[in-house]
Scaffold this motif. Sequence first.
Motif: not given
Length: 300
Positions: A204-215
Motif C-alpha cells: 500500500v502506498r500513501y501520497v500526500r496523505h496523513s500518516l498519523d491515523g489508525d489506518e
Amino acid sequence: MWFRNLQLYRLPAPWPVRIEDLEDQLASRRFQPCGSQDPESRGWVSPVADGALVHSVAGQWLICLCIEQRLLPSSVVKQEAEDRAAQLELTQGFKPGRKQMKDLKEEVVRELMPRAFTRRRKVYAWIDPKDGWFAVDVPSVTRAEDVLEALRQSLETFPLTLLRTETSPVSAMTDWLAGGEAPAGFTIDMDCELKSVTEEKAAVRYVRHSLDGDEIKAHLTEGKLPTKLALTFDDRVSFVLTEKGEIKRLQFLDVVKEAADGSGESAQELFDAHFALMTGELKRLIPAVVTALGGETQAG
C-alpha cells in the motif's frame, strides 16, 4: 549543484589522500569518447569548467564520471542479420546454420556500430575527506557501482565500506509510524510505502496523505512493514528514507536555497555557493539520520 539522491558509503575518517594525488590518479582514466567499435566508454571529467577532475570547495570534493554508450538496439541487429540470412539462403540454397548466423550478427554489429548514435550521462559523487563520507547522486546501488568500479580501477587503494547502522531502517520506520512520532529533529511527512512480508507481497502506498491515523497502525498490525518514508530534517531538507538506508527525492527547501541568492556574480561562483550550502546541510543531515538509526555499527 543540488544532489537528488544519496547512496551512502564510508571512508576512513580522515581519508589520508591528498587532493593532488587523487587528481593524478583519476587522470589515468580521463574520459575518452567511444571509438568506432566501442559500445561504451567510461572515464573522469571535470565537474566544472575549470578542467580539474577534483573540484574542491571548503574542503569538500566533487568528482564526475562520464559514461558514453552507443545506441545499437539488439532488435535492429537481429532484423538486419535475418534479412542478410534470407539473401544468403537464396544464394547457397539452404538456410544459414548457427555459426553462419553468429558470423552475420557480428558482421552487422561491426558495420553499424560506427554509425550508431551515442548517449552520454554524468554521475556525480561527493567526498568529505575529513569526516569520511562518500555519496553518489544516483537512485540505486547498481548505478552507484559504476562510480565505485571506476574508482577501484583508478586509485591505488580505495578502502570503501557500506554504511551500517545498529537499527535497520525498516525497524526504525516501523517504530516511528507506530508511535506517531519522528526522531528528534525530524518530522514525518505525507508519503509512505508499506509492504507485506507474506508470499503475496501486498503493498500500500500513501501520497500526500496523513500518516498519523489508525489506518497506518492497522497496516502495521497486519504485518506490513514500511519500505519508504518521507521525512523533513530541521525544516531545511526533505527526503525519502528507504528500507536499504538510501536517501531519495532529496530536496533542499527554500530557506536553504535562498541563502545562495546573490552569493556570486558568475556561474562558477553560484555553483560553488550551492555546493558549499548543499554539503554543509548534508554534513548535518547524515549524522542525524545515523543517530536516528541507533548509530553506526562498530567494526568487529
